[in-house]
Design a protein around this motif. Structure first.
Motif, PDB file in Angstrom:
ATOM      1  N   VAL A 106      19.722 -47.832  48.590  1.00 48.17           N
ATOM      2  CA  VAL A 106      18.200 -47.144  47.835  1.00 48.17           C
ATOM      3  C   VAL A 106      17.192 -47.445  48.454  1.00 48.17           C
ATOM      4  CG1 VAL A 106      16.636 -47.632  46.186  1.00 48.17           C
ATOM      5  CG2 VAL A 106      18.560 -47.058  45.708  1.00 48.17           C
ATOM      6  N   LYS A 107      17.843 -48.265  49.719  1.00 53.32           N
ATOM      7  CA  LYS A 107      16.321 -49.104  50.109  1.00 53.32           C
ATOM      8  C   LYS A 107      16.683 -48.304  51.701  1.00 53.32           C
ATOM      9  CE  LYS A 107      14.295 -53.218  52.223  1.00 53.32           C
ATOM     10  NZ  LYS A 107      14.088 -52.668  53.692  1.00 53.32           N
ATOM     11  N   ASN A 108      17.845 -48.049  51.937  1.00 54.02           N
ATOM     12  CA  ASN A 108      17.684 -46.886  53.515  1.00 54.02           C
ATOM     13  C   ASN A 108      16.750 -45.718  53.525  1.00 54.02           C
ATOM     14  OD1 ASN A 108      18.915 -47.029  55.849  1.00 54.02           O
ATOM     15  ND2 ASN A 108      20.083 -44.971  55.072  1.00 54.02           N
ATOM     16  N   ALA A 109      17.520 -45.124  52.081  1.00 55.58           N
ATOM     17  CA  ALA A 109      16.800 -43.944  51.884  1.00 55.58           C
ATOM     18  C   ALA A 109      15.241 -43.761  51.802  1.00 55.58           C
ATOM     19  CB  ALA A 109      17.568 -43.477  50.133  1.00 55.58           C
ATOM     20  N   MET A 110      14.799 -45.295  50.891  1.00 55.01           N
ATOM     21  CA  MET A 110      12.995 -45.193  51.099  1.00 55.01           C
ATOM     22  C   MET A 110      12.289 -45.870  52.705  1.00 55.01           C
ATOM     23  SD  MET A 110      10.993 -44.781  49.012  1.00 55.01           S
ATOM     24  CE  MET A 110      10.877 -44.737  47.584  1.00 55.01           C
ATOM     25  N   ASP A 111      13.341 -46.316  53.014  1.00 51.29           N
ATOM     26  CA  ASP A 111      12.727 -46.634  54.168  1.00 51.29           C
ATOM     27  C   ASP A 111      12.671 -45.727  55.458  1.00 51.29           C
ATOM     28  OD1 ASP A 111      12.286 -49.102  53.229  1.00 51.29           O
ATOM     29  OD2 ASP A 111      13.658 -50.201  54.378  1.00 51.29           O
ATOM     30  N   LYS A 112      14.041 -44.660  55.370  1.00 46.88           N
ATOM     31  CA  LYS A 112      14.043 -43.832  56.745  1.00 46.88           C
ATOM     32  C   LYS A 112      13.509 -42.488  55.795  1.00 46.88           C
ATOM     33  CE  LYS A 112      17.868 -43.047  60.136  1.00 46.88           C
ATOM     34  NZ  LYS A 112      19.228 -43.119  60.016  1.00 46.88           N
TER      35      LYS A 112
ATOM     36  N   GLY B 109      18.880 -46.345  40.841  1.00 44.13           N
ATOM     37  CA  GLY B 109      20.066 -47.016  40.673  1.00 44.13           C
ATOM     38  C   GLY B 109      20.570 -46.957  38.852  1.00 44.13           C
ATOM     39  N   GLY B 110      20.967 -47.957  38.829  1.00 43.85           N
ATOM     40  CA  GLY B 110      21.404 -47.656  37.183  1.00 43.85           C
ATOM     41  C   GLY B 110      20.011 -47.828  36.143  1.00 43.85           C
ATOM     42  N   LEU B 111      20.241 -48.194  34.547  1.00 43.30           N
ATOM     43  CA  LEU B 111      19.188 -48.561  34.210  1.00 43.30           C
ATOM     44  C   LEU B 111      20.270 -48.608  32.360  1.00 43.30           C
ATOM     45  CD1 LEU B 111      16.580 -48.605  32.701  1.00 43.30           C
ATOM     46  CD2 LEU B 111      16.597 -46.728  32.030  1.00 43.30           C
ATOM     47  N   GLY B 112      19.861 -49.901  31.423  1.00 40.81           N
ATOM     48  CA  GLY B 112      20.579 -50.434  30.936  1.00 40.81           C
ATOM     49  C   GLY B 112      22.085 -50.497  31.567  1.00 40.81           C
ATOM     50  N   PRO B 113      23.227 -49.205  30.268  1.00 40.29           N
ATOM     51  CA  PRO B 113      24.356 -49.715  30.727  1.00 40.29           C
ATOM     52  C   PRO B 113      24.780 -49.730  31.835  1.00 40.29           C
ATOM     53  CG  PRO B 113      24.068 -47.873  29.238  1.00 40.29           C
ATOM     54  CD  PRO B 113      22.831 -47.956  29.092  1.00 40.29           C
ATOM     55  N   SER B 114      24.492 -48.392  32.644  1.00 40.51           N
ATOM     56  CA  SER B 114      24.987 -48.353  33.797  1.00 40.51           C
ATOM     57  C   SER B 114      23.461 -49.459  34.991  1.00 40.51           C
ATOM     58  CB  SER B 114      24.530 -46.477  34.048  1.00 40.51           C
ATOM     59  OG  SER B 114      23.164 -46.458  34.140  1.00 40.51           O
TER      60      SER B 114
END
Lengths: 373, 373
Positions: free
Chosen positions: A319-325, A332-337
């Motif tokens: 996630v961080k790489n996608a944003m930075d680059k 990412g997930g939310l709740g059960p995921s």
């Protein structure tokens, strides 16, 4: 105020269409001026097309999808009445919480995260409990599932005196929905997903049956702000126009433009474009060895895709790489995921081959950095 | 979509500041992205200045002023508790209705339209009933009155264990307000009046005492959408950040810019500019023989001015002439003042000598056409 340019490919908000952002800089009108009321009428018309209904009762709730959720429950559930809530992710959980606040008698039906409910079990539950409401989420964005709604469910609800209420926040405009044909009684959605608008507006629909229920309530809804008798009167549902609240003028402009864009493309083409984006995404992800969190093909929500995090991979680094680059949002997930998946939204203006290609590239690059490719 | 350019000099919405309209066309950010959370923090800071408070508990409710009103009552009034509602126009009436929906025990105090409440009678009522809430409207835009709030009222409320809740929709930024100094416990407002933004955002403030009350509630607020425990958590009131709803991104940008404009001008200058516009207006109107609906000078709201319709004058024709000839909105009355007054808003970006001069000219022209000058 610093506002960086980002490509928002998470579960929403997605990027707004430039025409919609431009509409928000138009000069204000009074909230009861005839040219503004005309825009409201055009929104109601555009929503009828989007919901595939002939019902008079469509409007835009002046609030986010959550306000739409609360409007549905607060108006259609009276204290002491039964509601069956299908829970397979966080939206059902919230409706269960909300329904208890409105003093409903809540019956939860649970499915494992990543699964949906069969038509047979839903019909059986409705026949057994004869609740005032059956609540389902068409697109469960926390887990990436798509709940089927046709197959006689509406008729079963009608036979039991039950209103079928559906959350379409993450699905409306991206996947087929036929309010009248499927016998749905109330639908709410959000503006910031497949409609390519900013968050803050909730498309809303009620059937004649839902309106009958509202009319025959013994008590006023606890909420004044979301009382559909009053809001409907502002939107001209009952023939006249009365002030209830000051319509958020710019947000109305945005919704008017969003619905124009939907009409210009046409729903069939729009659904096909979303499906194509989904297929392109999975072709790419499969080539990287990634798998869907939702096991059954038929249960997959094409607008919000959940991707299993492979063993040994740090999801947050991808996630961080996608944003930075790439200035690219992967969520990412939310709740059960949470911690188990990435979530990729393919919604509205963003559901294009170019954007999907960049998402796949970001996964390739992110996995490569962790030595997984 | 046709959006004519109009000068909105009614009770609101007023014209939005061009900088604010421009801010709404900025690209979207995710509602949990750090640059967006920074904008939220800056909004909270800007609101502290606007409300004149050091309280941690400021935020923008994602809804119109009505949502702010409902948030105040729904969170601070528990079923069965007493609330004294000062009613001298439609806003008090609405809060009385709303409080009944939330199962409060409503005690209305009435003043004639065009009058306000004396500090002495308010203190006496609070001492007698010891209600959970005393609710007052600072700027009653339906009648054009300004309710005085200082003079020990806050202390009297504190002594009685009462929370002082104030509607400032039509007044905030246009007239002095000191949340801490006056001992106010909860304030809500709207974005579309003196803040020169589009409607759809409700500045909101709670004191530490109000927060204590919220913390010690025996029941959850009936509303999930406006539960301040949850919304506050999204705004970082309690140290962390949890998702509650998807913040209406463009509307947050608009509020951020609106508060920057307030800070750039400074509250003292802003209040003085509104006062000067009011004085200019009345100098002109008096020269035309027109009189204020509000008899006592001290009771007059400078941001929304109510002008008595003289005998034999058709008020609607004056309104129509102003719109047809000058693209200028002058409004009629509302609720108790309907048919009896015109209402002129002098708010925010619109409170300028040029605009006031045009309003006076429109009255001159409208009266002349009816042979009254």
């Amino acid at each position: 105020m610093e506002v960086p340019q980002r490509l928002l490919m998470g579960p929403g908000p997605s990027n707004a269409h430039p025409r919609i952002l431009a509409a928000q800089s138009l000069p204000l009108l009074g909230h009861m001026h005839p040219p503004f009321l005309k825009i409201m009428d055009e929104i109601s018309d555009g929503l009828r097309y989007l919901f595939q209904t002939d019902s008079k009762y469509t409007l835009m709730v002046s609030g986010t999808g959550h306000a739409g959720m609360e409007a549905a429950i607060a108006n259609l559930l009276e204290p002491g009445e039964k509601i069956i809530v299908g829970v397979n992710g966080i939206w059902g959980e919230r409706v269960a919480d909300l329904s208890e606040r409105y003093q409903g008698q809540v019956i939860t039906m649970n499915a494992q995260p990543g699964k949906t409910f069969s038509s047979a079990e839903l019909k059986a539950a409705v026949a057994q409990h004869k609740p005032a409401i059956l609540f389902l989420v068409q697109g469960e964005s926390s887990t990436g599932t798509h709940q089927a709604l046709g197959d006689g469910l509406g008729e079963a609800c009608k036979a039991a005196g039950t209103l079928l209420v559906v959350d379409t926040v993450a699905s409306l405009g991206g996947v087929p929905l036929f309010a009248d044909k499927w016998g749905i009684d109330c639908i709410y959605s959000g503006s910031q997903k497949c409609l390519s608008g900013p968050p803050g507006a909730a498309p809303f629909f009620m059937s004649e049956r839902a309106m009958d229920k509202l009319r025959s309530r013994k008590t006023k809804p606890a909420t004044y702000n979301l009382d559909m008798n009053l809001i409907g009167d502002y939107w001209g549902w009952f023939g006249s126009r009365s002030y209830h609240h000051t319509g958020p003028v710019s947000t109305f402009y945005a919704m008017r433009e969003a619905l124009q864009i939907v009409a210009d493309e046409g729903l069939d083409k729009m659904w096909a474009r979303h499906l194509a984006a989904h297929q392109q995404l999975w072709e790419g992800l499969h080539s990287l060895g990634l798998q869907s969190y939702v096991e059954n093909d038929a249960d997959r929500l094409i607008t919000v895709n959940t991707i299993k995090v492979p063993e040994g991979v740090d999801w947050a680094k991808v996630v961080k790489n996608a944003m930075d680059k790439y200035n690219l949002e992967i969520a990412g997930g939310l709740g059960p995921s949470a911690g188990k998946v990435w979530r990729i939204g393919l919604m509205g203006y963003n559901a294009t081959p170019t954007n999907v290609a960049l998402v796949i590239e970001a996964f390739r690059d992110g996995l490569k950095q962790q030595g997984k490719l």
